[in-house]
Design an enzyme around this catalytic site. Structure first.
Site, PDB file in Angstrom:
ATOM      1  N   ASP A   1       0.712  -1.286   0.048  1.00 45.92           N
ATOM      2  CA  ASP A   1      -0.100   0.113   0.047  1.00 45.92           C
ATOM      3  C   ASP A   1       0.817   1.162  -0.022  1.00 45.92           C
ATOM      4  O   ASP A   1       0.541   2.168  -0.571  1.00 45.92           O
ATOM      5  CB  ASP A   1      -0.975   0.128   0.990  1.00 45.92           C
ATOM      6  CG  ASP A   1      -1.847  -1.181   1.318  1.00 45.92           C
ATOM      7  OD1 ASP A   1      -2.627  -1.442   0.379  1.00 45.92           O
ATOM      8  OD2 ASP A   1      -1.983  -1.827   2.177  1.00 45.92           O
TER       9      ASP A   1
ATOM     10  N   GLU B   1      -8.710  -2.578   4.988  1.00 43.88           N
ATOM     11  CA  GLU B   1      -8.207  -2.217   6.110  1.00 43.88           C
ATOM     12  C   GLU B   1      -8.960  -1.168   6.722  1.00 43.88           C
ATOM     13  O   GLU B   1      -9.198  -1.330   7.919  1.00 43.88           O
ATOM     14  CB  GLU B   1      -6.650  -1.577   6.130  1.00 43.88           C
ATOM     15  CG  GLU B   1      -5.710  -2.741   5.448  1.00 43.88           C
ATOM     16  CD  GLU B   1      -4.399  -2.069   4.956  1.00 43.88           C
ATOM     17  OE1 GLU B   1      -3.474  -2.793   5.043  1.00 43.88           O
ATOM     18  OE2 GLU B   1      -4.340  -1.094   4.675  1.00 43.88           O
TER      19      GLU B   1
END
Length: 246
Positions: free
Chosen positions: A33, A143
């Site tokens: 990420d 997430e």
């Protein structure tokens, strides 16, 4: 994917302009990420983007991957080793708790890990203040929905450019952006302790979470885990509770 990337880049440029800041900074961990975000902010503000390596007992592999990210996107970079800072601070906290017989051993690993994330956040904001940059978050949709981030740690940011994209979509974006393949295919880990992986800690997989968010059928066990995580972490996504005087 080109449309998504172009849209994010334009959005990042608009955020800089609207905030009256000069650029963007992101912590680069060596994970997927942050690698994607580093590439995106480099495209958005090529001369005013900064990738920050913030090792705290960080493995050689992850440091190597972090350097690979810097090289692959050509972003300006700085390394600030916070290992000794964490060691000093957490040792003092732990000593005080032990002296008062208040230390709870079962909470030791998580407390130490969350302190790592919050020290990194503090360092990023110190750099952001120096350069007049915005701190860019790296949370993806999977997430964020499950609350798999540290409040006032990696969740302590100014803007979230990839929060609408699942982990699978982030992998596809990484391939498009030219993130090194070793990073794209590695097991996701917040590097909070040795051997830690996201999926082992959560008890489910990103593929299952992605499917759940897309409305697909998943095993009941995984559905229960995801929904429980979402409910327990609502405080991370909601505005702070405020007492309203009458």
């Amino acid at each position: 994917m080109k449309e998504h990337v172009d849209g994010i880049v334009q959005w990042l440029q608009n955020q800089v302009k609207a905030s009256g800041t000069k650029g963007l900074v992101v912590g680069v961990s060596g994970g997927l990420d942050s690698a994607v975000v580093a590439h995106l902010i480099k495209r958005a503000v090529p001369e005013n983007s900064l990738g920050v390596l913030l090792p705290i007992y960080t493995s050689e592999e992850n440091m190597g991957h972090a350097h690979d990210v810097i090289e692959s996107c050509g972003i300006n970079d700085i390394t600030i080793d916070l290992t000794d800072t964490h060691k000093t601070m957490y040792s003092e906290i732990k000593n005080q708790l032990e002296e008062s017989n208040s230390f709870i051993d079962a909470n030791d690993q998580l407390s130490s890990a969350n302190l790592r994330a919050r020290l990194r956040m503090s360092a990023l904001y110190a750099l952001a203040a120096n350069y007049n940059y915005l701190v860019v978050g790296t949370d993806n949709a999977s997430e964020y929905y499950t609350g798999y981030f540290t409040k006032y740690g990696d969740g302590g940011v100014d803007i979230l450019p990839i929060v609408e994209f699942t982990k699978k979509e982030i992998r596809e974006m990484a391939d498009y952006l030219g993130v090194p393949s070793d990073i794209v295919r590695k097991k996701p880990s917040a590097d909070l302790w040795e051997g830690q992986t996201d999926e082992d800690e959560m008890g489910t997989t990103y593929d299952k979470i992605d499917d759940y968010l897309k409305g697909k059928e998943i095993p009941e066990k995984d559905k229960n885990i995801i929904e429980s995580m979402h409910a327990k972490t609502a405080h991370k996504r909601d505005a702070l509770p405020r007492y309203k005087r009458s």
